[in-house]
Scaffold this active site. Sequence first.
Site, mmCIF file in Angstrom:
data_model
loop_
_atom_site.group_PDB
_atom_site.id
_atom_site.type_symbol
_atom_site.label_atom_id
_atom_site.label_comp_id
_atom_site.label_asym_id
_atom_site.label_seq_id
_atom_site.Cartn_x
_atom_site.Cartn_y
_atom_site.Cartn_z
ATOM 1 C CE LYS A 1 -4.462 -1.544 1.235
ATOM 2 N NZ LYS A 1 -5.694 -1.366 1.963
ATOM 3 C CE LYS B 1 -7.088 -7.895 -0.874
ATOM 4 N NZ LYS B 1 -6.737 -7.368 0.435
ATOM 5 C CE LYS C 1 -16.696 -0.289 -6.076
ATOM 6 N NZ LYS C 1 -17.802 -0.013 -5.187
#
Length: 305
Positions: A83, A163, A166
Amino acid sequence: MLDDHDCIFCIVDWHATTVPYDPREMPQRIFDAALVNIACGLDPDRCTLFVQSAVPEHTELCWALMTVCPMGDLGRMTQFKQKSEQHRENVNAGLFAYPVLMAADILLYKATRVPVGEDQLQHLELAREIARHFNGRYGETFPECNAKLSPAPRVLGLDGKAKMSKSLGNHLGVLETPEALRRKLKPAYTDPQRLRRSDPGRPEICNIFTMHKGFSTADVVERIDRECRVAGIGCGDCKLLLADAIDARLGPARERAAELRANPGRVIQALDAGAERCRAIARETMREVRDRMGLRVAAGKAGDR
Ligand code: SF4
């Protein structure tokens, strides 16, 4: 849903704030998450569903757990590294401490089983470690929590790389129309050559096959496992079978979602009832945590010294 368990499901809105987002859209996102979960089968009469920020003890326990969680453990978390790469402009302390808040989400309810995807196993192991640190320092408080994996524990996105997510735009939406599902599945990544060369017993390297395991009947899964290895079925047909299986499972969910949209009060009511129940449990756990940590000044104790 496990009928023999007291199941608690949490919409983790505090977690969602660790990456850039539009506050004007957040209420709708929270509502939609609740609606989709209920439409897909979470029955508020048989389980507890609530929004994380409606129970302030989550962030309170998070602070207590941060004081027993080594910095080095957090720095090793794969998701933090990923991230931080994705959101270089906003690598904030919340993103770093994300797994501690997740540990608080679990330990606040003294959960013993946690349904997770394979990508969350590292965070769950850290939650267990944090519980051990806390118990070791302040006395036995939290039980051991174990993972509950589904038959498809690792579903990649339609690109077959990251993964399913959205925000990465590689996802299948739960409430998407059958036409949209078929359109998105058509170009989805597969690797038949690699699969046919693979050892028997390892067909899970194809992401479409993994999704079949989550949605199709055992007969269909067995047929694809067999026919894919000998080119008895093409990827196009295999994806159509998957689309049919997804439709069969999600068609009723789409209908329930439409009913709930027409009657949003039912969703709000479920969330309110869930938060009330969770606040009562959380208050009790925090009372114990404060006692253990020596943070409650009771008359006749400290005052007498
Ligand atoms: Fe994957 Fe199905 Fe193609 Fe085999 S036939 S590689 S399981 S999509």
